[in-house]
Design an enzyme around this catalytic site. Structure first.
Site, PDB file in Angstrom:
ATOM      1  N   CYS A   2       0.808  -1.224   0.000  1.00 38.58           N
ATOM      2  CA  CYS A   2       0.000   0.000   0.000  1.00 38.58           C
ATOM      3  C   CYS A   2       0.839   1.270   0.000  1.00 38.58           C
ATOM      4  CB  CYS A   2      -0.955  -0.002   1.185  1.00 38.58           C
ATOM      5  SG  CYS A   2      -2.118  -1.371   1.122  1.00 38.58           S
ATOM      6  N   HIS A  16      -3.097   7.390   3.383  1.00 44.45           N
ATOM      7  CA  HIS A  16      -3.509   6.114   2.807  1.00 44.45           C
ATOM      8  C   HIS A  16      -4.861   5.756   3.402  1.00 44.45           C
ATOM      9  CE1 HIS A  16      -3.755   2.114   1.432  1.00 44.45           C
ATOM     10  NE2 HIS A  16      -3.472   1.545   2.586  1.00 44.45           N
ATOM     11  N   ASN A  57      -9.973   0.231   0.633  1.00 46.38           N
ATOM     12  CA  ASN A  57      -8.510   0.325   0.554  1.00 46.38           C
ATOM     13  C   ASN A  57      -8.072  -0.084  -0.855  1.00 46.38           C
ATOM     14  OD1 ASN A  57      -5.756  -0.018   0.713  1.00 46.38           O
ATOM     15  ND2 ASN A  57      -5.785  -1.176   2.632  1.00 46.38           N
TER      16      ASN A  57
HETATM   17  N1  COA Z   1     -17.871  -8.781   9.651  1.00 45.28           N
HETATM   18  C1  COA Z   1     -18.238  -9.136  10.887  1.00 45.28           C
HETATM   19  N2  COA Z   1     -17.370  -9.581  11.803  1.00 45.28           N
HETATM   20  C2  COA Z   1     -16.088  -9.648  11.449  1.00 45.28           C
HETATM   21  C3  COA Z   1     -15.632  -9.278  10.180  1.00 45.28           C
HETATM   22  C4  COA Z   1     -16.596  -8.821   9.262  1.00 45.28           C
HETATM   23  N3  COA Z   1     -16.268  -8.439   8.016  1.00 45.28           N
HETATM   24  N4  COA Z   1     -14.303  -9.438  10.128  1.00 45.28           N
HETATM   25  C5  COA Z   1     -13.918  -9.892  11.329  1.00 45.28           C
HETATM   26  N5  COA Z   1     -14.984 -10.014  12.130  1.00 45.28           N
HETATM   27  C6  COA Z   1     -15.035 -10.476  13.514  1.00 45.28           C
HETATM   28  C7  COA Z   1     -13.852 -11.325  13.890  1.00 45.28           C
HETATM   29  O1  COA Z   1     -14.051 -12.654  13.491  1.00 45.28           O
HETATM   30  C8  COA Z   1     -13.834 -11.162  15.389  1.00 45.28           C
HETATM   31  O2  COA Z   1     -14.815 -12.026  15.940  1.00 45.28           O
HETATM   32  P1  COA Z   1     -14.536 -12.780  17.337  1.00 45.28           P
HETATM   33  O3  COA Z   1     -14.323 -11.684  18.334  1.00 45.28           O
HETATM   34  O4  COA Z   1     -15.780 -13.571  17.507  1.00 45.28           O
HETATM   35  O5  COA Z   1     -13.298 -13.576  17.075  1.00 45.28           O
HETATM   36  C9  COA Z   1     -14.317  -9.727  15.615  1.00 45.28           C
HETATM   37  O6  COA Z   1     -14.953  -9.349  14.380  1.00 45.28           O
HETATM   38  C10 COA Z   1     -13.211  -8.764  15.924  1.00 45.28           C
HETATM   39  O7  COA Z   1     -12.123  -8.999  15.015  1.00 45.28           O
HETATM   40  P2  COA Z   1     -10.836  -8.109  15.022  1.00 45.28           P
HETATM   41  O8  COA Z   1      -9.974  -8.530  13.899  1.00 45.28           O
HETATM   42  O9  COA Z   1     -10.244  -8.059  16.407  1.00 45.28           O
HETATM   43  O10 COA Z   1     -11.505  -6.688  14.718  1.00 45.28           O
HETATM   44  P3  COA Z   1     -10.849  -5.274  14.630  1.00 45.28           P
HETATM   45  O11 COA Z   1     -11.569  -4.330  15.505  1.00 45.28           O
HETATM   46  O12 COA Z   1      -9.363  -5.342  14.768  1.00 45.28           O
HETATM   47  O13 COA Z   1     -11.189  -4.850  13.134  1.00 45.28           O
HETATM   48  C11 COA Z   1     -10.046  -4.724  11.027  1.00 45.28           C
HETATM   49  C12 COA Z   1     -10.716  -5.620  12.067  1.00 45.28           C
HETATM   50  C13 COA Z   1      -9.489  -5.586   9.936  1.00 45.28           C
HETATM   51  C14 COA Z   1     -11.112  -3.793  10.474  1.00 45.28           C
HETATM   52  C15 COA Z   1      -8.965  -3.902  11.734  1.00 45.28           C
HETATM   53  O14 COA Z   1      -8.140  -4.746  12.504  1.00 45.28           O
HETATM   54  C16 COA Z   1      -8.102  -3.164  10.768  1.00 45.28           C
HETATM   55  O15 COA Z   1      -8.560  -2.289  10.049  1.00 45.28           O
HETATM   56  N6  COA Z   1      -6.806  -3.457  10.761  1.00 45.28           N
HETATM   57  C17 COA Z   1      -5.883  -2.789   9.888  1.00 45.28           C
HETATM   58  C18 COA Z   1      -6.058  -3.350   8.517  1.00 45.28           C
HETATM   59  C19 COA Z   1      -5.372  -2.545   7.505  1.00 45.28           C
HETATM   60  O16 COA Z   1      -5.408  -1.343   7.553  1.00 45.28           O
HETATM   61  N7  COA Z   1      -4.749  -3.231   6.577  1.00 45.28           N
HETATM   62  C20 COA Z   1      -4.131  -2.643   5.473  1.00 45.28           C
HETATM   63  C21 COA Z   1      -2.916  -1.951   5.885  1.00 45.28           C
HETATM   64  S1  COA Z   1      -2.315  -1.197   4.470  1.00 45.28           S
END
Ligand code: COA
Length: 320
Positions: free
Chosen positions: A113, A247, A277
């Site tokens: 990214c 970003h 993204n």
């Molecule tokens: N819909 C519903 N639930 C979802 C889901 C979705 N699309 N994706 C994940 N979950 C669930 C998980 O399974 C988890 O369930 P559990 O608690 O029963 O295990 C719960 O939501 C929380 O998951 P978690 O990964 O801890 O959530 P989060 O608050 O960290 O949010 C992201 C997830 C991916 C949105 C977040 O971590 C994020 O944005 N990270 C950075 C990603 C990024 O920017 N990547 C690119 C970098 S360039």
């Protein structure tokens, strides 16, 4: 002294829009969860026939037209992409052929990214060194081709598109500073694990993999340090920044970065809600849209930043 400045920008977004409601029918998720955790409402998805080079060409033609330039006026093409159409020719060369400018150097680079920020830094340095006079810098991605559409933790996050910037040599600095970083110790947190030379065979179900919450934590920490240091190098703080053009991975990451600079969200360009993204395309897409709608004006001080798999990250301080 020789510097570079942004002459014009352009963008391209595929016609097809995939909404959160549609995703609810594809995986176990909800519009409310996606909006609350990421700020994303929809993303654009390229048609099977649309290529990275083709999307890059559309964005580039818009930038050329805005600048009143012909493709022949460009003497270097640098493209950031993580989803190249082919291993080779590289996507910048395929795009060069589409633009009809045989002979000029064209290469793509891969920094996930952060690809556009890396490409911008390379182009700026080519110009400062006197090796190029006018450079087409592109970020173009077809992220839909590398996500697992059954994995709700990643497929809701990404989208396709392209952005382009034309840089030109100048006596007074436009690009004030670029800073690039990488730390391969984080390679397992965000990756597309197979490759041509890897021992693992490419298998159909191979896809982008991410440990989202760990990526989130490191992104906020590294980008926070990065932007504060970049501004400090110029004796500046958040007050001096007219627009943060970040970003667009997650609205929560972006607001954490803005808080770090004490920058109100009214001075942050936010497109993640509409685009998701788009990896290397996200910064030039956001930049172009905010220039086109009149928010960013000539003379404004812009802080561009990106973070991606690797990890890679970086920033650019720009007097537009
Ligand atoms: N819909 C519903 N639930 C979802 C889901 C979705 N699309 N994706 C994940 N979950 C669930 C998980 O399974 C988890 O369930 P559990 O608690 O029963 O295990 C719960 O939501 C929380 O998951 P978690 O990964 O801890 O959530 P989060 O608050 O960290 O949010 C992201 C997830 C991916 C949105 C977040 O971590 C994020 O944005 N990270 C950075 C990603 C990024 O920017 N990547 C690119 C970098 S360039």
């Amino acid at each position: 002294m020789r510097y570079s400045r942004i002459v014009a920008t352009g963008h391209y977004l595929p016609e097809r829009v995939l909404t959160n409601d549609e995703l609810e029918r594809m995986v176990e998720t909800s519009d409310a969860w996606i909006r609350a955790r990421t700020g994303i409402r929809q993303r654009h998805i390229a048609a099977p026939t649309e290529s990275v080079a083709g999307m890059g060409e559309r964005a580039s033609r818009m930038a050329l037209e805005t600048a009143g330039l012909a493709a022949e006026d460009i003497d270097l093409i640098v493209m950031g992409t993580t989803t190249p159409d082919q291993v080779f020719p590289n996507s910048a060369v395929i795009m060069q052929e589409r633009l009809g400018v045989a002979g000029i150097p064209a290469f793509s680079l891969e920094a996930a990214c952060s690809g556009f920020i890396y490409a911008l830094a390379v182009a700026d340095n080519f110009i400062r060194a006197g090796s190029a006079g006018r450079v087409l810098v592109v970020g173009a991605e077809k992220m839909s081709s590398i996500v697992d559409w059954n994995d709700r933790s990643t497929c809701v996050l990404f989208g396709d598109g392209a952005g382009a910037v034309i840089l030109e040599h100048t006596q007074t600095p436009g690009i004030l500073d670029t800073r690039l970083h990488a730390d391969g110790r984080y390679k397992d947190l965000l990756q597309f694990p197979s490759g041509i030379a890897s021992s693992k065979a490419r298998i159909a179900e191979d896809a982008l993999q991410m440990k989202g919450s760990e990526v989130f934590r490191v992104a906020v920490a590294k980008l926070g340090e990065e932007i504060v240091e970049t501004l400090a190098r110029h004796d500046l703080d958040g007050n001096a920044v007219d627009w943060l053009v970040p970003h667009q991975a997650n609205a929560r990451i972006i607001s954490a970065i803005a808080r770090r600079l004490d920058l109100p969200m009214e001075r942050v360009v936010l497109t993640v809600g509409e685009h998701g993204n788009t990896s290397s395309a996200s910064v030039p897409l956001a930049l172009d849209l905010a220039i086109r709608d009149g928010r960013i004006q000539r003379g404004d001080l812009l802080l561009l930043e990106a973070f991606g798999g690797g990890f890679t990250w970086g920033s650019a301080l720009v007097r537009y």
